[in-house]
Design an enzyme around this catalytic site. Structure first.
Site, PDB file in Angstrom:
ATOM      1  N   ASP A  21      -0.757   4.103  -7.811  1.00 47.27           N
ATOM      2  CA  ASP A  21      -1.772   5.095  -7.407  1.00 47.27           C
ATOM      3  C   ASP A  21      -1.473   5.687  -6.024  1.00 47.27           C
ATOM      4  O   ASP A  21      -0.944   4.995  -5.154  1.00 47.27           O
ATOM      5  CB  ASP A  21      -3.152   4.421  -7.410  1.00 47.27           C
ATOM      6  CG  ASP A  21      -4.274   5.445  -7.400  1.00 47.27           C
ATOM      7  OD1 ASP A  21      -4.041   6.582  -7.858  1.00 47.27           O
ATOM      8  OD2 ASP A  21      -5.376   5.109  -6.941  1.00 47.27           O
ATOM      9  N   HIS A  38       3.912  13.404  -7.913  1.00 49.89           N
ATOM     10  CA  HIS A  38       4.264  12.627  -9.115  1.00 49.89           C
ATOM     11  C   HIS A  38       5.787  12.467  -9.218  1.00 49.89           C
ATOM     12  O   HIS A  38       6.283  11.424  -9.644  1.00 49.89           O
ATOM     13  CB  HIS A  38       3.714  13.296 -10.374  1.00 49.89           C
ATOM     14  CG  HIS A  38       2.209  13.304 -10.441  1.00 49.89           C
ATOM     15  ND1 HIS A  38       1.447  12.187 -10.173  1.00 49.89           N
ATOM     16  CD2 HIS A  38       1.313  14.289 -10.747  1.00 49.89           C
ATOM     17  CE1 HIS A  38       0.154  12.484 -10.313  1.00 49.89           C
ATOM     18  NE2 HIS A  38       0.048  13.758 -10.656  1.00 49.89           N
ATOM     19  N   LEU A 128      17.636  -3.244 -26.983  1.00 50.52           N
ATOM     20  CA  LEU A 128      18.529  -4.406 -26.863  1.00 50.52           C
ATOM     21  C   LEU A 128      17.726  -5.622 -27.275  1.00 50.52           C
ATOM     22  O   LEU A 128      16.531  -5.708 -26.997  1.00 50.52           O
ATOM     23  CB  LEU A 128      18.945  -4.605 -25.394  1.00 50.52           C
ATOM     24  CG  LEU A 128      19.967  -3.654 -24.775  1.00 50.52           C
ATOM     25  CD1 LEU A 128      19.961  -3.833 -23.265  1.00 50.52           C
ATOM     26  CD2 LEU A 128      21.353  -3.932 -25.336  1.00 50.52           C
TER      27      LEU A 128
HETATM   28  C1  IPE Z   1      -5.062   4.826 -12.255  1.00 52.64           C
HETATM   29  O1  IPE Z   1      -5.176   5.745 -11.219  1.00 52.64           O
HETATM   30  C2  IPE Z   1      -4.197   5.382 -13.342  1.00 52.64           C
HETATM   31  C3  IPE Z   1      -2.774   5.480 -13.034  1.00 52.64           C
HETATM   32  C4  IPE Z   1      -2.203   5.045 -11.940  1.00 52.64           C
HETATM   33  C5  IPE Z   1      -1.977   6.089 -14.046  1.00 52.64           C
HETATM   34  P1  IPE Z   1      -6.368   6.792 -11.168  1.00 52.64           P
HETATM   35  O2  IPE Z   1      -6.179   7.580  -9.925  1.00 52.64           O
HETATM   36  O3  IPE Z   1      -6.465   7.550 -12.440  1.00 52.64           O
HETATM   37  O4  IPE Z   1      -7.620   5.834 -11.071  1.00 52.64           O
HETATM   38  P2  IPE Z   1      -9.055   6.089 -10.435  1.00 52.64           P
HETATM   39  O5  IPE Z   1      -9.512   7.435 -10.910  1.00 52.64           O
HETATM   40  O6  IPE Z   1      -8.900   6.048  -8.951  1.00 52.64           O
HETATM   41  O7  IPE Z   1      -9.876   4.958 -10.941  1.00 52.64           O
HETATM   42  C1  IPE Z   2      -1.488   8.119  -9.710  1.00 57.27           C
HETATM   43  O1  IPE Z   2      -1.626   8.920  -8.590  1.00 57.27           O
HETATM   44  C2  IPE Z   2      -0.726   8.817 -10.817  1.00 57.27           C
HETATM   45  C3  IPE Z   2      -1.561   9.224 -11.953  1.00 57.27           C
HETATM   46  C4  IPE Z   2      -2.809   8.917 -12.133  1.00 57.27           C
HETATM   47  C5  IPE Z   2      -0.925  10.073 -12.979  1.00 57.27           C
HETATM   48  P1  IPE Z   2      -2.872   9.857  -8.397  1.00 57.27           P
HETATM   49  O2  IPE Z   2      -2.517  11.223  -8.890  1.00 57.27           O
HETATM   50  O3  IPE Z   2      -4.096   9.266  -8.978  1.00 57.27           O
HETATM   51  O4  IPE Z   2      -2.990   9.873  -6.819  1.00 57.27           O
HETATM   52  P2  IPE Z   2      -4.329   9.936  -5.962  1.00 57.27           P
HETATM   53  O5  IPE Z   2      -5.128   8.715  -6.283  1.00 57.27           O
HETATM   54  O6  IPE Z   2      -5.031  11.202  -6.360  1.00 57.27           O
HETATM   55  O7  IPE Z   2      -3.861   9.947  -4.545  1.00 57.27           O
HETATM   56 MG    MG Z   3      -5.487   8.000  -8.169  1.00 59.04          MG
END
Ligand code: IPE
Ligand code: IPE
Ligand code: MG
Length: 242
Positions: A21, A38, A128
Site C-alpha cells: 500500500d 503503481h 515448475l
Molecule cells: C489494499 O490497499 C489493497 C491493495 C494493496 C491491493 P487499499 O488502498 O485498497 O486499502 P484501503 O482502501 O486503504 O483499505
Molecule cells: C496500493 O496503493 C495499490 C493498489 C491498491 C492497487 P494505493 O494506490 O492504495 O496507494 P495509496 O494508499 O492511495 O497511497
Molecule cells: Mg491504499
C-alpha cells in the site's frame, strides 16, 4: 484451486504475504501520475521477489488489486490493467531464470480476456513442479467473497453427496479456497495503515503482522530483510504454554 499447497510449517518462515500500500500517496508526494506510482510499485515487487529467492522463502503472496479497488476511477483502473500486461511481459523471462512459479488468484473475469489470456500463458510458461519460489498475485481478490465462494462449493459437494458434512475440515476448506497457500507466517503492510483490507483472512489466522510506515514504492530489500530479522525474534506460541 485443487493444486497442492505449501505445508503448514509452524516454526520457520516459509510463507509471506504483502499488502503493498502507498503507491497513490507516493505518486502524489513526488508530483507524478498515480499510474507512475503503481509502476514504481511493480519495480519494488521485483526486488522483493529476488530477496525471497535468496532467502529460500517458499511462497510470496502479494495483494495487487482488491475486489474493493474496482470502485477507483476508470482512468486509474485502465492504467493498472495496462501495467499488468506490461509487468507480465517484462518480468516473466526473469522469473523463468530465477525458477519462480507465478500464480494469479481472485475473480479474474472482470479484467477481460486479454489479461486472462496473458495470465494463463504466464502461468504455463513459469510452471515448475519444484520452483525456487511461488509468487502468488491477488487480483480482484476479496477475502470475504473467497470464504463465501468456498462455502458454496462445499455446500454443492454435500448436496451432490461427493462429501459428508462430518468430513469438512480446515484442509478441505483451504484446498477449495482461491488462495494457493494454506498458512501465511508473516503479513507485511506498508503505507502506515493498520488494517487488512479484506486480504486472505482464513489463511492469516496465525500470521505475525507487521505494519510498516514507509510507502510501498519506497520499500527496499533492506526494509524487507529487517522484517525477516524481526520475525526471527518473535516467539510463536500457537496458544501453547512455552
Ligand atoms: C489494499 O490497499 C489493497 C491493495 C494493496 C491491493 P487499499 O488502498 O485498497 O486499502 P484501503 O482502501 O486503504 O483499505
Ligand atoms: C496500493 O496503493 C495499490 C493498489 C491498491 C492497487 P494505493 O494506490 O492504495 O496507494 P495509496 O494508499 O492511495 O497511497
Ligand atoms: Mg491504499
Amino acid at each position: 484451486m485443487g493444486q497442492p499447497k505449501s505445508d503448514n510449517n509452524q516454526g520457520s518462515l516459509k510463507n509471506i504475504a504483502i499488502i503493498m500500500d502507498g503507491n497513490g500517496r507516493w505518486a502524489k508526494s513526488n508530483k507524478l501520475q498515480i499510474t507512475q506510482g503503481h509502476e514504481k510499485g511493480v519495480a519494488v515487487v521485483k526486488d522483493i521477489v529476488e530477496e525471497c529467492v535468496t532467502q529460500n522463502i517458499d511462497t510470496l503472496t502479494v495483494y495487487a488489486f482488491s475486489s474493493e479497488n474496482w470502485a477507483r476511477p476508470k482512468k486509474e483502473i485502465n492504467g493498472i490493467k495496462t501495467l499488468i500486461i506490461k509487468a507480465i511481459s517484462d518480468q516473466v523471462p526473469e522469473l523463468i531464470d530465477q525458477r519462480v512459479k507465478l500464480n494469479f488468484f481472485g475473480d479474474l473475469e472482470d479484467f477481460g480476456s486479454k489479461i486472462i489470456d496473458k495470465i494463463s500463458k504466464a502461468q504455463k510458461d513459469t510452471f515448475l513442479t519444484s520452483p525456487s519460489l511461488e509468487l502468488n498475485v491477488a487480483l480482484g481478490y476479496g477475502g470475504r467473497s473467497d470464504i463465501i465462494q468456498t462455502s458454496k462449493i462445499l455446500a454443492k459437494k454435500v448436496q451432490d453427496k461427493e462429501i459428508n458434512i462430518k468430513d469438512i475440515n480446515e484442509d478441505i476448506f483451504s484446498q477449495l479456497s482461491l488462495v494457493p497457500v494454506d498458512n501465511i507466517d508473516l503479513v507485511i503492510r506498508t503505507g502506515g495503515d493498520k488494517r487488512l483490507s479484506n486480504f486472505l483472512l482464513f489463511q492469516i489466522a496465525y500470521a505475525e503482522i507487521m505494519f510498516i510506515e514507509k510507502l510501498w514504492p519506497d520499500f527496499t530489500k533492506e526494509d524487507f530483510i529487517s522484517c525477516l530479522e524481526s520475525f526471527k525474534n518473535v516467539e510463536r506460541r500457537f496458544g501453547k504454554r512455552i
